[in-house]
Design an enzyme around this catalytic site. Structure first.
Site, PDB file in Angstrom:
ATOM      1  N   PHE A 135       0.872  -1.182   0.000  1.00  0.00           N
ATOM      2  CA  PHE A 135       0.000   0.000   0.000  1.00  0.00           C
ATOM      3  C   PHE A 135       0.902   1.222   0.000  1.00  0.00           C
ATOM      4  O   PHE A 135       1.663   1.443   0.936  1.00  0.00           O
ATOM      5  CB  PHE A 135      -0.915   0.028   1.226  1.00  0.00           C
ATOM      6  CG  PHE A 135      -1.801   1.250   1.264  1.00  0.00           C
ATOM      7  CD1 PHE A 135      -2.993   1.270   0.579  1.00  0.00           C
ATOM      8  CD2 PHE A 135      -1.412   2.381   1.973  1.00  0.00           C
ATOM      9  CE1 PHE A 135      -3.807   2.403   0.599  1.00  0.00           C
ATOM     10  CE2 PHE A 135      -2.217   3.509   2.002  1.00  0.00           C
ATOM     11  CZ  PHE A 135      -3.411   3.522   1.305  1.00  0.00           C
ATOM     12  N   ASP A 220       9.440   2.615   1.158  1.00  0.00           N
ATOM     13  CA  ASP A 220       8.290   3.342   1.697  1.00  0.00           C
ATOM     14  C   ASP A 220       8.263   3.094   3.207  1.00  0.00           C
ATOM     15  O   ASP A 220       7.867   2.026   3.671  1.00  0.00           O
ATOM     16  CB  ASP A 220       7.011   2.834   1.033  1.00  0.00           C
ATOM     17  CG  ASP A 220       5.751   3.523   1.543  1.00  0.00           C
ATOM     18  OD1 ASP A 220       5.784   4.089   2.659  1.00  0.00           O
ATOM     19  OD2 ASP A 220       4.727   3.474   0.845  1.00  0.00           O
ATOM     20  N   LYS A 249       3.516  10.369   8.530  1.00  0.00           N
ATOM     21  CA  LYS A 249       2.900   9.928   9.777  1.00  0.00           C
ATOM     22  C   LYS A 249       3.640  10.457  10.997  1.00  0.00           C
ATOM     23  O   LYS A 249       3.488  11.611  11.368  1.00  0.00           O
ATOM     24  CB  LYS A 249       2.749   8.405   9.783  1.00  0.00           C
ATOM     25  CG  LYS A 249       1.717   7.913   8.751  1.00  0.00           C
ATOM     26  CD  LYS A 249       1.417   6.451   8.894  1.00  0.00           C
ATOM     27  CE  LYS A 249       0.387   5.973   7.887  1.00  0.00           C
ATOM     28  NZ  LYS A 249      -0.973   6.436   8.161  1.00  0.00           N
TER      29      LYS A 249
END
Length: 401
Positions: A135, A220, A249
């Site tokens: 993702f 990532d 984040k």
């Protein structure tokens, strides 16, 4: 007061259910509009690394907002320069590394896609490899790197020349043997797939193959970066150096911020006019990130991340329905013996515990780096009760009349 669900249905896009109307938070706790208190062990999906309303966060926002909140990308700011230097140091890029500051993990990944194109196109290589279960975001470029059909298929055609490999070294080697690879995008731990760890040696072999084939290794670390796995970046556990890493984040602890960090010659690929962002790395976002990362470092919170992660994994091991755990630090997947994760999440919510069910048989937790014995004890008490309630309901259903 009107029912907030009615307001949400009327005014917000219908993109998923909302469990409660949260009105305030403090530390690892949040309260809803009815005054019910919840222990937040999801942390805004691995975002709130210092918890809620942490004094360091609040002071940084207040101080910088009173001085200079935003300037366009025609200008630099002291906070931006400080953050870029800090991220280079924490990532270990050396002098040649460079940083691009963005607004989110998706935007950081979009930037990395352009980096891959700049690297591969002069020699006619355009293939980007991604790993099954990945993702990388919801915008069109990042979505094209996300193999999950329910996310991607409504928006086809996707960005071309993206090839999915299985989570195995053999599949990775076969993809490189086919030729034309510009870059490999990979999450060190796949959060949205259910906190799935890559096979042992996968990242090391990925580094070898990308170097042999003049392709970029782009990691990532949107979920795993900023200390979430117990080191500043998950790749540091593997002893490798990527060509680029994306993060977001936890880097802002609740303030929208993302980044792309490059290593070595990859740092020279972008040139004026190839990319930029109006809001990315503005003084306010940069000042908050500096304060958060500085606090994590000075207070040795990564030691707590490792200690509490081990404590939690040990604590859930003997609970009903638990088949095992995955992840590292405070990014933990709790694998269930039955596909009842959604039921467990709901039962936990009823008991004032916030967790997440990314797949039908995995509960994901990503609490603040600041949790202590009391939060761990409360989590284990409420999670045990939630698991027991779900197990009991299924036993009742399966008992012959």
């Amino acid at each position: 007061m009107n029912d907030w669900n009615d307001d949400a249905s009327r005014d917000l896009m219908s993109l998923g259910g909302r469990l409660a109307l949260l009105t305030r938070g403090e530390g690892s706790w949040v309260w809803d509009a009815d005054g019910k208190r919840y222990l937040d062990f999801l942390g805004g999906i691995a975002v709130n690394c210092l918890g809620h309303a942490h004094p360091v966060f609040v002071e940084a926002v207040s101080r910088q907002a009173a001085v200079l909140a935003h300037v366009s990308n025609y200008f630099a700011s002291p906070a931006q320069l400080e953050l870029a230097a800090r991220l280079k140091r924490l990532a270990g890029t050396g002098e040649q590394g460079r940083v691009f500051l963005a607004n989110s993990g998706t935007e950081a990944n979009e930037t990395a896609i352009k980096l891959a194109r700049l690297h591969g196109m002069p020699s006619g290589r355009s293939t980007i490899l991604v790993v099954d279960g990945a993702f990388h975001g919801r915008t069109m470029g990042a979505l094209s790197l996300t193999p999950k059909a329910t996310y991607r298929d409504p928006f086809l055609p996707a960005v071309p020349d993206v090839v999915t490999v299985q989570r195995s070294v053999a599949s990775l080697e076969a993809a490189f043997a086919a030729g034309g690879v510009a870059a490999l995008f990979v999450e060190p731990i796949q959060g949205e797939a259910g906190v799935v760890e890559l096979p042992e040696g996968f990242l090391t072999r990925a580094r070898e193959l990308t170097a042999e084939h003049d392709a970029l290794l782009i990691l990532d670390e949107v979920q795993t970066g900023s200390g979430r796995t117990g080191d500043w970046f998950a790749f540091q556990h593997e002893g490798i150096i990527p060509d680029a890493v994306t993060l977001a984040k936890g880097i802002g602890a609740g303030f929208p911020l993302g980044a792309l960090i490059t290593f070595g010659a990859t740092s020279e690929l972008f040139y004026p006019s190839t990319h930029n962002s109006t809001f990315g790395g503005n003084p306010l976002a940069s000042a908050v990130s500096n304060a958060v990362l500085d606090h994590i470092e000075k207070e040795h919170l990564l030691e707590n991340v490792n200690a509490r992660g081990a404590q939690l994994r040990a604590g859930v091991a003997e609970l009903p329905l638990v088949a095992g755990t995955s992840g590292a630090g405070l990014l933990i997947g709790i694998r269930l013996s039955r596909p009842v994760a959604a039921e467990v999440r709901e039962a936990a919510h009823e008991r004032g515990l916030i967790v997440n069910a990314p797949t039908e048989d995995v509960i994901r937790i990503a609490p603040a780096y600041t949790i202590g014995d009391s939060e761990v004890a409360e989590f284990l008490t409420q999670f045990r009760a939630a698991l027991a309630a779900v197990a009991s309901s299924h036993e009742t259903m399966e008992t012959p009349a």
